[in-house]
Motif scaffolding. Sequence first.
Motif, short mmCIF file in Angstrom:
data_model
loop_
_atom_site.label_atom_id
_atom_site.label_comp_id
_atom_site.label_asym_id
_atom_site.label_seq_id
_atom_site.Cartn_x
_atom_site.Cartn_y
_atom_site.Cartn_z
N LEU A 146 -7.94 -63.38 33.06
CA LEU A 146 -6.81 -62.84 33.77
C LEU A 146 -6.63 -63.49 35.27
CD1 LEU A 146 -7.01 -59.20 33.43
CD2 LEU A 146 -5.72 -60.94 31.88
N SER A 147 -5.33 -63.57 35.81
CA SER A 147 -5.10 -64.02 37.19
C SER A 147 -5.54 -62.58 38.11
CB SER A 147 -3.72 -64.27 37.33
OG SER A 147 -2.88 -63.30 37.12
N LEU A 148 -5.81 -63.05 39.17
CA LEU A 148 -6.31 -61.97 39.99
C LEU A 148 -5.23 -60.81 40.04
CD1 LEU A 148 -8.25 -62.16 43.30
CD2 LEU A 148 -5.95 -60.76 43.47
N ILE A 149 -4.02 -60.99 40.13
CA ILE A 149 -2.87 -60.09 40.06
C ILE A 149 -2.88 -59.47 38.86
CG2 ILE A 149 -0.83 -61.35 39.31
CD1 ILE A 149 0.42 -60.29 41.73
N GLU A 150 -3.08 -60.06 37.79
CA GLU A 150 -3.24 -59.41 36.37
C GLU A 150 -4.25 -58.32 36.34
OE1 GLU A 150 -1.12 -62.64 33.58
OE2 GLU A 150 -3.30 -62.98 33.91
N ALA A 151 -5.49 -58.88 36.85
CA ALA A 151 -6.70 -57.99 36.93
C ALA A 151 -6.41 -56.69 37.86
CB ALA A 151 -7.76 -58.65 37.47
N LEU A 152 -5.71 -56.91 38.91
CA LEU A 152 -5.31 -56.02 39.89
C LEU A 152 -4.44 -54.86 39.14
CD1 LEU A 152 -5.46 -54.50 42.65
CD2 LEU A 152 -3.76 -56.16 43.30
N ARG A 153 -3.42 -55.52 38.49
CA ARG A 153 -2.44 -54.45 37.59
C ARG A 153 -3.10 -53.98 36.68
NH1 ARG A 153 0.91 -58.12 35.37
NH2 ARG A 153 2.05 -58.63 37.22
N ALA A 154 -4.10 -54.27 36.02
CA ALA A 154 -4.83 -53.86 35.01
C ALA A 154 -5.67 -52.66 35.39
CB ALA A 154 -5.62 -54.78 34.23
N ASP B 83 -3.50 -49.60 36.21
CA ASP B 83 -2.63 -49.18 34.99
C ASP B 83 -3.86 -48.28 34.49
OD1 ASP B 83 -1.41 -48.46 32.63
OD2 ASP B 83 -1.10 -50.76 32.16
N GLU B 84 -5.02 -48.82 34.49
CA GLU B 84 -6.05 -48.05 33.68
C GLU B 84 -6.10 -46.68 34.46
OE1 GLU B 84 -9.34 -50.39 32.94
OE2 GLU B 84 -8.23 -52.23 32.05
N SER B 85 -6.33 -46.86 35.87
CA SER B 85 -6.56 -45.58 36.70
C SER B 85 -5.44 -44.48 36.49
CB SER B 85 -6.73 -45.84 38.07
OG SER B 85 -7.87 -46.79 38.33
N MET B 86 -4.37 -45.27 36.47
CA MET B 86 -3.31 -44.15 36.36
C MET B 86 -3.14 -43.47 34.95
SD MET B 86 0.14 -46.11 38.24
CE MET B 86 0.92 -44.74 38.21
N ALA B 87 -3.51 -44.23 33.94
CA ALA B 87 -3.59 -43.56 32.55
C ALA B 87 -4.83 -42.58 32.39
CB ALA B 87 -3.79 -44.75 31.52
N ALA B 88 -5.67 -42.81 33.12
CA ALA B 88 -6.92 -41.90 33.09
C ALA B 88 -6.64 -40.72 34.19
CB ALA B 88 -8.28 -42.86 33.42
N PHE C 156 -0.93 -42.09 42.10
CA PHE C 156 0.54 -42.58 42.11
C PHE C 156 0.59 -43.83 43.08
CE2 PHE C 156 0.42 -39.58 45.26
CZ PHE C 156 1.31 -39.89 46.36
N VAL C 157 1.70 -44.46 42.87
CA VAL C 157 1.84 -45.51 43.80
C VAL C 157 2.94 -45.35 44.78
CG1 VAL C 157 2.21 -48.14 44.02
CG2 VAL C 157 1.01 -47.17 42.20
N PHE C 158 3.03 -45.60 46.00
CA PHE C 158 4.08 -45.37 46.92
C PHE C 158 4.21 -46.60 47.81
CE2 PHE C 158 5.80 -42.87 50.68
CZ PHE C 158 7.31 -42.71 50.14
N GLY D 186 6.28 -53.04 35.71
CA GLY D 186 5.95 -52.40 34.32
C GLY D 186 5.56 -51.02 34.33
N LEU D 187 5.09 -50.68 35.74
CA LEU D 187 4.38 -49.57 35.81
C LEU D 187 5.09 -48.24 35.95
CD1 LEU D 187 1.17 -50.26 38.22
CD2 LEU D 187 1.34 -50.16 35.46
#
Lengths: 328, 460
Positions: free
Chosen positions: A4-12, A15-20, A25-27, A43-44
Amino acid sequence: MAELSLIEALRAGIDESMAADERVFVFGEDVGKRGGVFRVTEGLQAKYGPWRVIDSPLAEGVIVGACTGAAMSGMRPIAEIQFADFIWPAMNQIVSETARIAYRSNGDWNVPLVIRAPYGGGIHGALYHSQSVEAFFAHVPGLKVVVPATPYDVKGLIKSAIADPDPVMFFEHKKTYRLIKGEVPDGDYSVPIGKADIKREGDDLTVITYGLMLHYALEAAEQLAQTDGLNIEVLDLRTVRPLDTEMIFNSVRKTGKVLIVHEDNLTGGIGGELAALIAEHAFEYLDGPIMRLAGPDVPAMPFAATLEEAFMPSPERIAAKIRELAAY
Amino acid sequence: MALEFKMPKLGESVTEGTIGRWLKQPGEELEQYEPMLEVTTDKVDTEVSAPINGTLLEILVPEGETVAVGTVIARLADSDEVASTGASNGATPAASAAPAQGGPANKAPISPAVARLAAEHAIDLRQVPGTGAGGRISKKDIEAFVAARKAGQASSAQPAAATTSPDATPDSTLATAATREVEAELHQALQSGPEALAQADAAAAMKQPQPASGDTFSTAQPKAPAAATLGPDDELVPLSPMRRAIADHMVRSKRTAPHVTTVMEADLSRVVAHRERHKGDFERQGVKLTFTPYFVQAVVAGLQAVPIVNASFGDDGIVMHQRLNIGVAVAIPDGLIVPVIKDADEKSLLGLARAVNDLAERARSRRLQADDTQGGTFTITNHGVSGSLFAMPIINQPQSAILGVGAMQKRVVVVSENGLDALAIRPMCYLSLTFDHRLIDGATADSFLGQVKRTLEQFQ
């Protein structure tokens, strides 16, 4: 395991934290519909809805202030500051409130808040889109300051930051977002805050660095291994507050020579703190002066490409400095 | 304004030198190319000339002290400057004006890491060559020094042989080839004063760390196991660097290798006859033909037949040397030295004779380069020159054997021809081979020595 690129890893990681955890939340500015100017949260909003990925007004004081209140009320907010350069309107909130709540309330309250911001130059961003701000926050007791440099570390550290009960400043070098790719495990793992990482082992000299400069230092080290036969250890701080003094001192005890590299300007930077700690606690192991290579003490990143190039420490300049210290 | 005079590099592999003697004193006038001091590197003494016409202003490194190549050892003044004080002619200004009588030679700063390691390992930093900026001793330098010292204690020591005579002719006697490290230790023994002079084993003493003294450079001194007791009528003669080196090498070699000596007798009739026939020819080519080249050639034949004798013992295995570099011990007034004939197997008798002449002559006139004494794989000591019949030489470490050549004597021997025995008078000499029993057994040694003997007896 995927590359993954760094940005993809960050997003993942987000994403996983939000799912769990529904409290996450993001503001931030443009984080929702647009997915952030760098697309970190792309996409989030579609996935988690407009109440968990919220577009803020252009008011950083509000972003941090609102998130601090939410965190005190039991939420796990991620505040995105669009560029680290824009963080100053939030400075009063961060330093006077966010960092001090736990202390002021004798631990009755705490602020599990992550403040993310892209920092750094080398992308032709000039005065308002290139600053390195980590040293300002590393000076503040009550804050943790994380500056990951690899996809693996960014995912592992964002998870630790979100899970942390106290405020964490999370700075991502914007040039590394798509430039740096690496293997990232699928699923949940974390990288602890406050732990450095030896990214390259060596015994001739230690380069202590973080962020984009890690990659430049590694490049310089590889080059010098070929051309000069030097065996350079490269220590990635990952967290600039609190510093992993144990790993730092161990590396210094091994090599005896230290070069600190950061893009942030020299005076009052992380390098000064590192040099003082090493001189105080590993003095008897030093075999040369502690050297620093940093951005120059000029007011901001210049716009002209030639001047920006002159500002940024490069692999060549790092290699030259390593040579100088190795020969001492 | 003064010129800095630095320790010159006196050989390819040479990184430091010991001030043997200052031939000029501060204030004395210098003439360009006139000898100014003697420098000892390993076992080679060399005169170093004055680079300019002028005056020796100041000696920064005293006699007996070892410093890295490039270290400033004296300050000189150009004669022009002496005449017109203060005139600048582009000379390098001296960086430091502090005299250093007995003080540290290396002016570069000592880092905390180096100071700590020196204390931990009881090292006199004056003995450690510095490779850092401005000759600074780096952490790596001191680690290398410690490693070399350990390696030296484990497997290497120095030379060898039995009797010596100060008046012996060139190709005679004994062996030596100091490693820098050994000399450094010996040197330290001297630094620590008379009580250390009597110590039999500087290396062992080095293992005993002593409390650091006030001087950063000598953070510890070796402990002398025994002091030289000086009675009222006794005189203490200071050890020369060479004497100290020889003493230590002998002790170390004896301790390192189990020595066994085997003796054979060789009939030199054919060698004597050959030499008589050819020495005139050699002399016309400017070469003095001695017996030594014959022995070198016989040893080459022996080493080719039994290669294990041309080897070194190590804990990891036996190092088989591919080159045949034969050292020939040469007695010189205050000791001995072993110049090495490199690739002796590639030289004719004429070439060997020329090499022996050249090395012996330069050894006696102290013009050997440091490289001339290094890389030997086997040593010959011609103790017979001073009348000795046979001797049990000490191995020149890290070699595995040494050949002692006794005095040639005409003796009555029994010769057998066609089944008939008869008495004959033949020029005979004893060949004694001392070998390292760790890697060579008796039968192997005798096989080598037998080949040497046959080569001499059947010389064509």
